[in-house]
Design a protein around this motif. Structure first.
Motif, PDB file in Angstrom:
ATOM      1  N   THR A 660       0.830  -1.202   0.000  1.00 40.69           N
ATOM      2  CA  THR A 660       0.000   0.000   0.000  1.00 40.69           C
ATOM      3  C   THR A 660       0.862   1.248   0.000  1.00 40.69           C
ATOM      4  OG1 THR A 660      -1.735  -1.185   1.200  1.00 40.69           O
ATOM      5  CG2 THR A 660      -1.832   1.213   1.223  1.00 40.69           C
ATOM      6  N   GLU A 661       1.962   1.227   0.748  1.00 43.53           N
ATOM      7  CA  GLU A 661       2.874   2.381   0.755  1.00 43.53           C
ATOM      8  C   GLU A 661       3.396   2.649  -0.652  1.00 43.53           C
ATOM      9  OE1 GLU A 661       7.351   3.705   1.700  1.00 43.53           O
ATOM     10  OE2 GLU A 661       6.730   1.637   1.961  1.00 43.53           O
ATOM     11  N   ALA A 662       3.794   1.568  -1.362  1.00 41.30           N
ATOM     12  CA  ALA A 662       4.296   1.742  -2.728  1.00 41.30           C
ATOM     13  C   ALA A 662       3.218   2.315  -3.644  1.00 41.30           C
ATOM     14  CB  ALA A 662       4.786   0.399  -3.270  1.00 41.30           C
ATOM     15  N   LEU A 663       1.981   1.848  -3.475  1.00 38.75           N
ATOM     16  CA  LEU A 663       0.887   2.340  -4.318  1.00 38.75           C
ATOM     17  C   LEU A 663       0.602   3.818  -4.037  1.00 38.75           C
ATOM     18  CD1 LEU A 663      -1.346   1.844  -6.368  1.00 38.75           C
ATOM     19  CD2 LEU A 663      -2.785   0.958  -4.514  1.00 38.75           C
ATOM     20  N   VAL A 664       0.585   4.189  -2.773  1.00 37.49           N
ATOM     21  CA  VAL A 664       0.317   5.582  -2.417  1.00 37.49           C
ATOM     22  C   VAL A 664       1.385   6.503  -3.005  1.00 37.49           C
ATOM     23  CG1 VAL A 664       0.202   7.214  -0.495  1.00 37.49           C
ATOM     24  CG2 VAL A 664      -0.990   5.013  -0.341  1.00 37.49           C
ATOM     25  N   ARG A 665       2.665   6.126  -2.864  1.00 38.99           N
ATOM     26  CA  ARG A 665       3.747   6.968  -3.378  1.00 38.99           C
ATOM     27  C   ARG A 665       3.653   7.128  -4.889  1.00 38.99           C
ATOM     28  NH1 ARG A 665       8.294   8.254  -0.721  1.00 38.99           N
ATOM     29  NH2 ARG A 665       8.400   9.685  -2.495  1.00 38.99           N
ATOM     30  N   ALA A 666       3.364   6.033  -5.598  1.00 35.99           N
ATOM     31  CA  ALA A 666       3.295   6.103  -7.058  1.00 35.99           C
ATOM     32  C   ALA A 666       2.108   6.955  -7.508  1.00 35.99           C
ATOM     33  CB  ALA A 666       3.205   4.698  -7.638  1.00 35.99           C
ATOM     34  N   LEU A 667       0.952   6.793  -6.859  1.00 30.66           N
ATOM     35  CA  LEU A 667      -0.231   7.571  -7.239  1.00 30.66           C
ATOM     36  C   LEU A 667      -0.031   9.057  -6.954  1.00 30.66           C
ATOM     37  CD1 LEU A 667      -3.038   5.146  -5.979  1.00 30.66           C
ATOM     38  CD2 LEU A 667      -2.531   5.719  -8.357  1.00 30.66           C
ATOM     39  N   VAL A 668       0.615   9.373  -5.849  1.00 33.48           N
ATOM     40  CA  VAL A 668       0.868  10.779  -5.527  1.00 33.48           C
ATOM     41  C   VAL A 668       1.765  11.410  -6.589  1.00 33.48           C
ATOM     42  CG1 VAL A 668       2.046  12.324  -3.919  1.00 33.48           C
ATOM     43  CG2 VAL A 668       0.473  10.586  -3.056  1.00 33.48           C
ATOM     44  N   GLU A 669       2.831  10.728  -6.961  1.00 32.27           N
ATOM     45  CA  GLU A 669       3.734  11.275  -7.975  1.00 32.27           C
ATOM     46  C   GLU A 669       3.030  11.444  -9.313  1.00 32.27           C
ATOM     47  OE1 GLU A 669       6.379  12.537  -7.261  1.00 32.27           O
ATOM     48  OE2 GLU A 669       7.251  11.557  -5.517  1.00 32.27           O
ATOM     49  N   ALA A 670       2.046  10.559  -9.593  1.00 31.89           N
ATOM     50  CA  ALA A 670       1.304  10.656 -10.849  1.00 31.89           C
ATOM     51  C   ALA A 670       0.182  11.681 -10.769  1.00 31.89           C
ATOM     52  CB  ALA A 670       0.740   9.295 -11.225  1.00 31.89           C
ATOM     53  N   GLY A 671      -0.078  12.243  -9.581  1.00 33.55           N
ATOM     54  CA  GLY A 671      -1.112  13.265  -9.432  1.00 33.55           C
ATOM     55  C   GLY A 671      -2.483  12.740  -9.097  1.00 33.55           C
ATOM     56  N   ASP A 672      -2.623  11.461  -8.839  1.00 30.66           N
ATOM     57  CA  ASP A 672      -3.934  10.885  -8.498  1.00 30.66           C
ATOM     58  C   ASP A 672      -4.086  10.878  -6.983  1.00 30.66           C
ATOM     59  OD1 ASP A 672      -6.292   9.539  -8.285  1.00 30.66           O
ATOM     60  OD2 ASP A 672      -5.617   7.692  -9.259  1.00 30.66           O
ATOM     61  N   LEU A 673      -4.424  12.017  -6.421  1.00 27.94           N
ATOM     62  CA  LEU A 673      -4.520  12.135  -4.970  1.00 27.94           C
ATOM     63  C   LEU A 673      -5.750  11.399  -4.428  1.00 27.94           C
ATOM     64  CD1 LEU A 673      -3.471  15.860  -4.408  1.00 27.94           C
ATOM     65  CD2 LEU A 673      -2.057  13.806  -4.522  1.00 27.94           C
ATOM     66  N   THR A 674      -6.820  11.369  -5.209  1.00 27.57           N
ATOM     67  CA  THR A 674      -8.020  10.645  -4.764  1.00 27.57           C
ATOM     68  C   THR A 674      -7.736   9.152  -4.658  1.00 27.57           C
ATOM     69  OG1 THR A 674      -9.449  12.295  -5.807  1.00 27.57           O
ATOM     70  CG2 THR A 674     -10.429  10.144  -5.291  1.00 27.57           C
ATOM     71  N   GLY A 675      -7.085   8.605  -5.681  1.00 29.90           N
ATOM     72  CA  GLY A 675      -6.732   7.189  -5.647  1.00 29.90           C
ATOM     73  C   GLY A 675      -5.767   6.883  -4.525  1.00 29.90           C
ATOM     74  N   ALA A 676      -4.811   7.796  -4.296  1.00 25.99           N
ATOM     75  CA  ALA A 676      -3.846   7.589  -3.223  1.00 25.99           C
ATOM     76  C   ALA A 676      -4.533   7.600  -1.855  1.00 25.99           C
ATOM     77  CB  ALA A 676      -2.766   8.661  -3.281  1.00 25.99           C
ATOM     78  N   ALA A 677      -5.489   8.507  -1.677  1.00 31.75           N
ATOM     79  CA  ALA A 677      -6.204   8.578  -0.395  1.00 31.75           C
ATOM     80  C   ALA A 677      -7.035   7.317  -0.173  1.00 31.75           C
ATOM     81  CB  ALA A 677      -7.094   9.816  -0.370  1.00 31.75           C
TER      82      ALA A 677
END
Length: 940
Positions: A660-677
Motif C-alpha cells: 500500500t505504501e508503494a501504491l500511495v507513493r506512485a499515485l501521488v507522484e502521478a497526481g492521483d490524490l483521490t486514488g492515493a487517499a
C-alpha cells in the motif's frame, strides 16, 4: 380352437409412443410381431451397456405387443434366483397360465400329459423335472407353447438374460434352432459385459438369436430426452455438454440433468452413484467393491486395486473386463472411467471412514512394493491411519520433489501428514523445519509455530541458530519485535560461550531484526568468517548496512553475494530476500534490483505464492518509481495489493502495508490524490498507527500525500513521527524514505525556515556520507529550497550533475525543474530554457502529472517550442550493444514478441527481458516503440 390373429395396424401404447431415441428398435419389434402373425417364430436379443435403457425399451416393446393382441409374460432375472433348472421357463409359463381362460389351461395340461410331462406339479414347484432327458423335456415344453398359441399369440420378455439358468438358455436355443411355425416372439435383454455364469449356453443362444445393439443417444435424441426431463427447451451448449460427458446414456442423463451447462460440472451426485451401484450389485458384489475403489483411488493400477479390494489378481482382471463391457470403464489398460461423472458419483457414495481405509491400504501396499514416494504420498495424505516411520519418510521425500515447487500446497500437505506419525526426535525436527520453510510464503503464523516447536527438538548449536534466526525474522515481519528478541536471546543463552561463532551470528540477527540495538561494526564486518551461513548471512548484512548506512561498499558486496545464485537460493527467507533487493534500491542499483524482483515475481507465479508475488510486485513498483516509470509503478503496486487480498492477508501485516505504501507513493507522484487517499485508507488515512517498521515507512508515504493535499501540519506530524520511528532501526541513515527532506519542506510552508535549514543541512551531511547519487541529489534539492537566493543555484547545479546518467529519472526531472525556474527567476533564461525543456520531456515520459502541470504554468517564453526539445538522454558514441543485444533489438523492431524472440534465438523469455532492459538503458529509451528511432540515431 381358433387363433385370434393380432391386428396389422401396429397400435402402440403411451410408453412406446413416448420412448425417446428407440424408434429403430421399436420398428424391429413391430416387424417381429408381423412375422409372428404369420406363424413365424422370432427371437430378438437386445444388448447394451449398463443404464442404456434396455428395460425401458423392453417395457415399450411389450406394450406394443399387447396393443397388437399378443398375450405376454415377462421375467426380470437376478443371479440369486436362477439356480434351479428351467427356472426362467417356469416363470414365463406360470405367468401365462395364470392369465388365460381355464379351458386353455386344461388343454395345455392335457397336451403336456400326452407327452409324458406332468405340468401342474412342475409349475407348483412340488415336482421339478429332474433326471429326465433334456431334449425330451424341451420338446414337451415346445408343444406346451404350441398349445398355448393355438388360442392367442405370445410375446415373452426376459430382461437381464445373463442371469438365466443354463437349461432355460438351452431351451431357448432349442426353439430357435427348430424354427417352429408358431406365433411366438421372444424379446430378450442382456447387459453387455455383465458376469455370466453359463457363458457357453448364452453364447450358443446368441448365435441363434437376432442380436440388436442398443447404444447411447445421439445429439438429437439427447436434446429430446433432456427436454422431456427438464420440461423446458435446453440450450444447445448444454445439450452438447451432456452428450459429451455421458455418451448419451439415459441413466446418466436422467440423474445429471440440471438447469444449466455451467452446473453440469458438479452434477455427480450420491443418488446417481447409488443407482449405478445398485445395478452392479445385481450382477456381482465384487464389481461393487472394485468400482468403489477405482472411484476413490482415481485410476490406480490393477495390482493396487486388487490389493485394496482383497481380490486375487485374476479376479480383479476379470472384474475390470466386466466393467469395461458394462460401459463403466473406458478400457482394461488404463482402467479409467468412461464417464467422469460416474466416477464422481460413485466416490460420493463412499463414506469417509471407508475411503480412509482404502487409502491406508493403498499406502501400505505401495510402500511394501517400493513404489515412488509421490505415489505413496498421494494416498497417505488422505488417510488418518497410523502408517509408520517409513511412510513418513516417503512423505518428506515427496515434498522435496520438483512437482511441489509448482504446487507448494501439496508439499505442505505431505509434511503436515507426516507429522501425525510417531517419529524419532531428529526426523520430527527435520520435518518441522521443512514444513516451516514451505509455509513461510503462505501462512507465516503456522511457520512460526512449527519453528518454535522445532526448537524443542534440537541440541546442535548451529541448528539452533538457524531455527532461532528464521523464527525471529518471521516474528519481525509480523511486527512482534519483543517475541523476536526473546527467541534470539534465549538461543544465545542456550548456545553458550563455548560457541562464539554461533553466538556472533545470533547477535548479528538480533541487531537486524530488533529495533534499538546498537550497531556492532566489527561483528557485521566479520560476516565472511561464518561460511556455514553463506548467502543467508550475506542477505542479513546487506539489509543491516542498507538500513543503518554503516558501509555502502560492504552492503553492496553482501547483497551481490546473497543474490549470486538468483532469488531461489534464499527464497525460503522472504524477509531477507526483500531486505537484500531493497538494499540494492537504496544504493541506486536499480537495474539489478529490477532483474531480481522480476525473477521473484516469476517464481511466485510459477509456484502459486500470492504473498511472495506481492512482495516481488512491491519491489518492482519501488524500482519503477525511482526510475520515473510511474504507470509501471502503479500497475505493480496494484498487483501487489491484489495478491495480498487474494491470499487473505491482514491489513496490518507487513506485506499489505508495504504494498500500500508503494501504491500511495506512485499515485501521488502521478497526481492521483483521490486514488492515493483511497489506497491509504485501507491502512489508516489519519490517526495513530502500530509501532512497527512498515507502519513507520507508511507514515512517511501518508505524510507525502497529506502535503500534496494541502494539510501541511498533518504532513509535518507524519514525517517527524516517521523519522523518530525509523531512527530506532536506521540511526541517522538518510535513505529510508527521506523523511528529513519532506519535513523540511513542510517547515518551509509553515514559515519555520530555521527548522527547515537545520533538517536540510543534516540530511545533506548524512547523504554525503552515504555516497548514493539519488540521496545526495535529494538532499541538495532540499538545501536549495531551504536556503533560496543566489546560493541555491550551486546546490541545484550540483544535484543535476550528480544525477546525470543516474536511473533516478523522476528525481532528475524535479531537480531540472527547480534549477530551471531558479535560473529563469535570476535572469539566466538560455540555461533555464534548456533545463526546463529537459524537465518537461522527462516528466512526460515519467507520467508525472503534477510536475508537468507546474512546468506548463510557467510563462510561455520560459520554454522552447515543442519541436525544439532536445532528447532526454544524449546519445554517446561509446555506448555499444553486444551482438546478442543487437539481435534482440532487431527482432523486436521487426515486431516480434518476447516469446517469439526467445524461440528464434533459443533463449529463455527471462533472458530476452534482461537483454531488453540493458538495451533500453544503453539507448536511453523506455519502451519498444522508441527502439527503431533510437537504433537509427545510434547507427548515424
Amino acid at each position: 380352437m381358433t387363433v385370434e390373429h393380432p391386428t396389422t395396424e401396429s397400435p402402440t401404447g403411451p410408453l412406446a409412443a413416448n420412448v425417446v431415441g428407440r424408434r429403430r428398435e421399436i420398428d424391429r419389434v413391430s416387424r417381429a410381431l408381423d412375422a409372428a402373425a404369420e406363424h413365424k417364430f422370432s427371437l430378438l436379443m437386445f444388448e447394451g451397456p449398463l443404464g442404456v435403457g434396455k428395460s425401458t425399451l423392453l417395457d415399450a416393446a411389450a406394450e406394443v405387443a399387447a396393443a397388437r393382441g399378443f398375450h405376454g409374460a415377462s421375467a426380470l432375472l437376478a443371479p440369486e434366483g436362477s439356480g434351479s433348472p428351467l427356472h426362467v421357463v417356469h416363470r414365463l409359463l406360470d405367468d401365462v397360465l395364470m392369465n388365460v381362460p381355464g379351458d386353455v389351461v386344461e388343454t395345455v395340461v392335457s397336451v403336456a400329459k400326452a407327452q409324458g410331462f406332468d405340468l401342474v406339479p412342475w409349475l407348483t414347484e412340488a415336482q421339478p423335472p429332474t433326471g429326465q432327458d433334456d431334449r425330451r423335456v424341451f420338446a414337451s415344453l415346445a408343444r406346451v407353447v404350441g398349445a398355448l398359441t393355438a388360442r392367442v399369440p405370445l410375446c415373452f420378455v426376459i430382461d437381464d438374460l445373463q442371469c438365466a439358468d443354463a437349461s432355460s438358455l438351452r431351451w431357448l436355443s432349442y426353439l430357435a434352432e427348430r424354427r417352429l411355425r408358431l406365433p411366438v416372439v421372444f424379446l430378450l435383454g442382456r447387459t453387455a459385459g455383465a458376469p455370466v455364469e453359463h457363458a457357453l449356453a448364452l453364447a450358443e443362444l446368441g448365435m441363434a438369436a437376432e442380436r440388436v445393439r442398443v447404444d447411447g443417444f445421439g445429439l438429437g435424441d439427447t436434446e429430446s430426452f433432456l427436454r422431456r426431463v427438464l420440461r423446458t427447451e435446453p440450450e444447445p451448449e448444454f445439450v452438447s455438454t451432456c452428450a459429451r460427458l455421458t455418451g448419451g446414456i439415459p441413466l446418466l442423463l436422467r440423474w445429471c440433468a440440471v438447469p444449466s451447462a455451467e452446473d453440469f460440472a458438479v452434477c455427480g451426485t450420491p443418488e446417481l452413484g447409488m443407482a449405478v451401484l445398485a445395478r452392479l450389485n445385481r450382477h456381482s458384489s465384487e464389481l461393487v467393491r472394485l468400482v468403489k475403489v477405482l472411484a476413490v483411488l482415481e485410476t490406480p493400477t490393477l495390482e493396487l486395486s486388487a490389493a485394496v479390494t482383497g481380490l486375487t489378481a485374476p479376479a480383479a482382471r476379470d472384474a475390470v473386463v466386466h466393467l469395461v463391457g458394462l460401459g463403466l470403464l473406458a478400457d482394461d489398460v488404463s482402467i479409467a472411467f468412461a464417464h467422469p461423472v460416474v466416477r464422481d458419483s460413485i466416490a460420493a457414495t463412499v463414506s469417509h471412514l471407508e475411503a480412509d481405509g482404502m487409502h491406508a491400504r493403498a499406502a501400505r501396499h505401495l510402500h511394501e512394493a517400493s513404489a515412488p514416494d509421490l505415489v505413496i504420498a498421494r494416498h497417505a495424505v488422505r488417510t488418518h491411519a497410523r502408517l509408520g516411520v517409513g511412510i513418513a519418510e516417503a512423505l518428506l521425500r515427496a515434498a522435496d520433489l520438483p512437482l511441489t515447487d509448482r504446487d507448494p500446497a501439496l508439499g505442505t500437505a505431505f509434511l503436515t501428514r507426516a507429522l501425525r506419525e510417531a517419529l524419532p526426535p531428529e526426523l520430527r525436527r527435520h520435518l518441522l523445519l521443512r514444513l516451516a520453510r514451505s509455509e513461510v510464503h503462505r501462512d507465516p503464523r503456522r511457520a512460526a509455530a512449527h519453528l518454535s516447536e522445532a526448537l524443542d527438538y534440537v541440541d546442535d548449536p548451529q541448528s539452533m541458530c538457524t531455527i532461532a534466526c528464521r523464527l525471529a525474522q518471521i516474528l519481525q515481519f509480523e511486527g512482534h519485535y519483543a517475541e523476536a528478541a526473546a527467541v534470539l536471546r534465549r538461543a544465545i543463552t542456550d548456545v553458550g560461550a563455548a560457541n562464539p561463532a554461533v553466538v556472533a551470528q545470533l547477535r548479528l540477527a538480533l541487531h537486524a531484526v530488533v529495533p534499538g540495538r546498537a550497531a556492532e561494526g566489527a561483528m557485521v564486518g566479520d560476516w565472511r568468517r561464518f561460511p556455514g551461513a553463506g548467502r543467508e548471512l550475506a542477505a542479513l548484512v546487506a539489509g543491516i548496512d542498507a538500513t543503518t548506512g554503516e558501509d555502502l561498499v560492504r552492503g553492496r558486496e553482501a547483497a551481490l553475494v546473497a543474490l549470486s545464485r538468483g532469488v531461489n537460493s534464499i527464497l525460503h527467507e522472504p524477509h531477507q530476500l526483500v531486505a537484500t533487493i531493497d538494499s540494492l534500491i537504496r544504493v541506486d542499483e536499480l537495474d539489478s534490483a529490477l532483474r531480481h524482483s522480476v525473477e521473484m515475481v516469476d517464481e511466485a507465479q510459477r509456484r502459486g505464492l500470492e504473498l511472495l508475488g506481492a512482495l516481488g510486485h512491491t519491489l518492482r513498483s519501488r524500482v519503477h518509481r525511482h526510475r520515473g516509470e510511474l504507470p509501471e509503478a502503479i500497475a505493480n503496486a496494484q498487483l501487489a495489493v491484489a495478491d495480498v487480498r487474494r491470499a487473505g492477508g491482514d491489513p496490518r501485516h507487513f506485506t499489505f502495508v508495504y504494498a500500500t505504501e508503494a501504491l500511495v507513493r506512485a499515485l501521488v507522484e502521478a497526481g492521483d490524490l483521490t486514488g492515493a487517499a483511497t489506497a491509504a485508507d485501507a491502512v489508516g488515512l489519519t490517526g495513530l498507527l502500530p509501532d512497527s517498521w512498515h507502519h513507520a515507512c507508511f507514515l512517511h508515504a501518508r505524510g507525502v500525500l497529506r502535503m500534496r493535499q494541502g494539510d501541511v501540519e498533518g504532513a509535518l506530524v507524519d514525517q517527524l513521527a516517521s523519522g523518530e520511528r525509523l531512527a530506532v532501526w536506521s540511526g541517522r541513515n538518510p535513505p529510508p524514505r527521506s523523511w528529513r527532506s519532506n519535513a523540511a519542506m513542510a517547515y518551509l510552508r509553515l514559515g519555520r525556515e530555521q527548522d527547515a535549514r537545520q533538517l536540510a543541512v543534516e540530511g545533506l551531511e548524512l547523504a554525503r556520507r552515504w555516497q548514493v547519487p539519488s540521496s545526495i541529489a535529494r538532499a541538495l534539492l532540499t538545501v536549495a529550497a531551504a536556503t533560496r537566493g543566489p546560493a541555491a543555484e550551486a546546490s541545484l547545479a550540483e544535484a543535476e550533475a550528480v544525477l546525470r546518467g543516474s536511473p533516478a529519472r523522476l528525481l532528475h526531472a524535479q531537480v531540472l525543474f527547480a534549477l530551471g525556474t531558479h535560473r529563469w527567476q535570476h535572469g539566466r533564461s538560455d540555461l533555464a530554457r534548456r533545463d526546463l525543456v529537459l524537465a518537461r520531456s522527462l516528466a512526460r515520459e515519467c507520467g508525472a502529472t503534477p510536475l508537468l502541470t507546474a512546468i506548463e504554468d510557467l510563462p510561455a517564453d520560459a520554454l522552447l517550442p515543442g519541436e525544439a526539445e532536445a532528447p532526454v538522454l544524449p546519445r554517446r558514441a561509446s555506448v555499444l550493444l553486444t551482438q546478442q543485444e543487437r539481435k534482440v533489438a532487431t527482432l523486436v523492431v521487426a515486431g516480434a514478441s518476447n516469446d517469439e524472440v526467445a524461440r528464434q534465438l533459443d533463449v529463455t523469455r527471462r533472458g530476452v527481458e534482461a537483454h531488453l532492459t540493458n538495451i533500453y538503458r544503453k539507448l536511453g529509451v523506455r519502451r519498444r516503440t522508441q527502439l527503431q528511432s533510437a537504433l537509427a540515431d545510434f547507427a548515424s
